[in-house]
Motif scaffolding. Structure first.
Motif, short mmCIF file in Angstrom:
data_model
loop_
_atom_site.label_atom_id
_atom_site.label_comp_id
_atom_site.label_asym_id
_atom_site.label_seq_id
_atom_site.Cartn_x
_atom_site.Cartn_y
_atom_site.Cartn_z
N THR A 81 -0.86 -17.15 -4.60
CA THR A 81 -0.94 -18.32 -3.73
C THR A 81 -1.11 -19.60 -4.54
N GLY A 82 -1.43 -19.46 -5.81
CA GLY A 82 -1.63 -20.62 -6.67
C GLY A 82 -3.04 -21.15 -6.68
N LYS A 83 -3.94 -20.56 -5.90
CA LYS A 83 -5.28 -21.13 -5.79
C LYS A 83 -6.12 -20.99 -7.06
N TYR A 84 -5.71 -20.13 -7.99
CA TYR A 84 -6.46 -19.96 -9.24
C TYR A 84 -5.80 -20.67 -10.42
N ARG A 85 -4.84 -21.53 -10.15
CA ARG A 85 -4.12 -22.21 -11.24
C ARG A 85 -5.02 -23.03 -12.13
N THR A 86 -6.00 -23.68 -11.57
CA THR A 86 -6.85 -24.59 -12.36
C THR A 86 -8.30 -24.14 -12.44
N GLY A 87 -8.59 -22.94 -11.96
CA GLY A 87 -9.96 -22.45 -11.99
C GLY A 87 -10.20 -21.48 -10.85
N THR A 88 -11.46 -21.17 -10.62
CA THR A 88 -11.83 -20.22 -9.57
C THR A 88 -12.55 -20.96 -8.45
N PRO A 89 -11.91 -21.10 -7.28
CA PRO A 89 -12.58 -21.76 -6.16
C PRO A 89 -13.87 -21.03 -5.78
N ALA A 90 -14.89 -21.78 -5.48
CA ALA A 90 -16.21 -21.20 -5.17
C ALA A 90 -16.18 -20.27 -3.96
N ASP A 91 -15.27 -20.51 -3.01
CA ASP A 91 -15.23 -19.69 -1.80
C ASP A 91 -14.20 -18.56 -1.87
N SER A 92 -13.72 -18.25 -3.06
CA SER A 92 -12.67 -17.24 -3.22
C SER A 92 -13.25 -15.87 -3.61
N ARG A 93 -12.40 -14.87 -3.49
CA ARG A 93 -12.80 -13.53 -3.93
C ARG A 93 -13.04 -13.50 -5.44
N GLY A 113 -13.57 -8.76 -10.53
CA GLY A 113 -12.80 -7.87 -11.40
C GLY A 113 -11.42 -7.56 -10.86
N TYR A 114 -11.32 -7.43 -9.55
CA TYR A 114 -10.02 -7.16 -8.93
C TYR A 114 -9.09 -8.36 -9.07
N VAL A 115 -9.64 -9.55 -8.97
CA VAL A 115 -8.84 -10.76 -9.11
C VAL A 115 -8.47 -10.98 -10.58
N GLU A 116 -9.44 -10.82 -11.44
CA GLU A 116 -9.24 -11.12 -12.87
C GLU A 116 -8.11 -10.32 -13.49
N GLN A 117 -7.92 -9.08 -13.07
CA GLN A 117 -6.85 -8.28 -13.64
C GLN A 117 -5.46 -8.85 -13.35
N HIS A 118 -5.37 -9.74 -12.37
CA HIS A 118 -4.09 -10.38 -12.04
C HIS A 118 -3.95 -11.77 -12.67
N ARG A 119 -4.96 -12.21 -13.39
CA ARG A 119 -4.90 -13.55 -14.00
C ARG A 119 -4.51 -13.42 -15.48
N THR A 120 -3.25 -13.11 -15.69
CA THR A 120 -2.71 -12.93 -17.02
C THR A 120 -1.73 -14.05 -17.33
N GLU A 121 -1.28 -14.12 -18.58
CA GLU A 121 -0.27 -15.12 -18.93
C GLU A 121 1.02 -14.86 -18.16
N ARG A 122 1.39 -13.60 -18.04
CA ARG A 122 2.60 -13.24 -17.30
C ARG A 122 2.47 -13.68 -15.84
N ALA A 123 1.34 -13.39 -15.23
CA ALA A 123 1.12 -13.79 -13.84
C ALA A 123 1.14 -15.30 -13.70
N ALA A 124 0.62 -16.02 -14.68
CA ALA A 124 0.62 -17.49 -14.62
C ALA A 124 2.05 -18.03 -14.60
N ARG A 125 2.95 -17.42 -15.35
CA ARG A 125 4.36 -17.84 -15.33
C ARG A 125 4.97 -17.58 -13.95
N ILE A 126 4.64 -16.45 -13.37
CA ILE A 126 5.16 -16.11 -12.04
C ILE A 126 4.61 -17.09 -11.00
N VAL A 127 3.32 -17.38 -11.09
CA VAL A 127 2.68 -18.32 -10.15
C VAL A 127 3.35 -19.68 -10.23
N GLU A 128 3.61 -20.17 -11.44
CA GLU A 128 4.26 -21.47 -11.58
C GLU A 128 5.64 -21.46 -10.94
#
Length: 145
Positions: free
Chosen positions: A35-47, A55-70
């Motif tokens: 959704t792009g909500k983690y592009r610049t950090g971790t929102p306080a009200d997010s999972r 831990g479930y979210v962090e495994q998806h915050r990779t360089e590869r995922a960042a390219r896909i999100v962009e």
């Protein structure tokens, strides 16, 4: 397909052919990462801010995922819609997918998810998203040249 397209552990398979079944992707948004909500950090009200789900979210915050999100965000901006709608429409329209299973936490997330049903992605955008998310296979799937 037991994970989102942003996760590197997706595997190639022929579920609809060989076994007569079709995939139903769960967590198609990579725990909200697409959704792009983690592009610049971790929102306080997010999972991602939760000690239980971080831990479930962090495994998806990779360089590869960042390219896909962009790429998803760029497509959404060009289409005048949300990254959530683009990501869900992209997953929904994958060959053989019956329906992505979303986990909306509130009414606004559910409304955003449902809005993707009216979105048809142009083939050029689908191709660009497929390209940026392509999984690179190594040995033995790809023999050295």
């Amino acid at each position: 397909m037991g994970t989102s397209l942003s996760a590197p552990r997706c595997t190639r398979s022929r579920p609809s052919g060989a076994h007569g079944s079709t995939p139903m992707p769960w967590a198609p948004l990579g725990r909200g990462v697409l959704t792009g909500k983690y592009r610049t950090g971790t929102p306080a009200d997010s999972r991602g801010a939760s000690t239980v789900y971080a831990g479930y979210v962090e495994q998806h915050r990779t360089e590869r995922a960042a390219r896909i999100v962009e790429a998803v965000v760029t497509a959404a901006e060009g289409l005048g819609t949300s990254p959530l709608s683009v990501a869900l429409a992209w997953v929904r329209d994958r060959p053989g997918v019956v329906a992505p299973i979303v986990g909306a936490r509130d009414k606004s997330q559910l409304a955003g998810s449902l809005a993707s049903e009216s979105l048809t992605l142009p083939s050029a955008i689908r191709a660009a998203l497929d390209d940026v998310s392509a999984i690179e296979f190594g040995y033995p799937e790809r023999w050295p040249s």
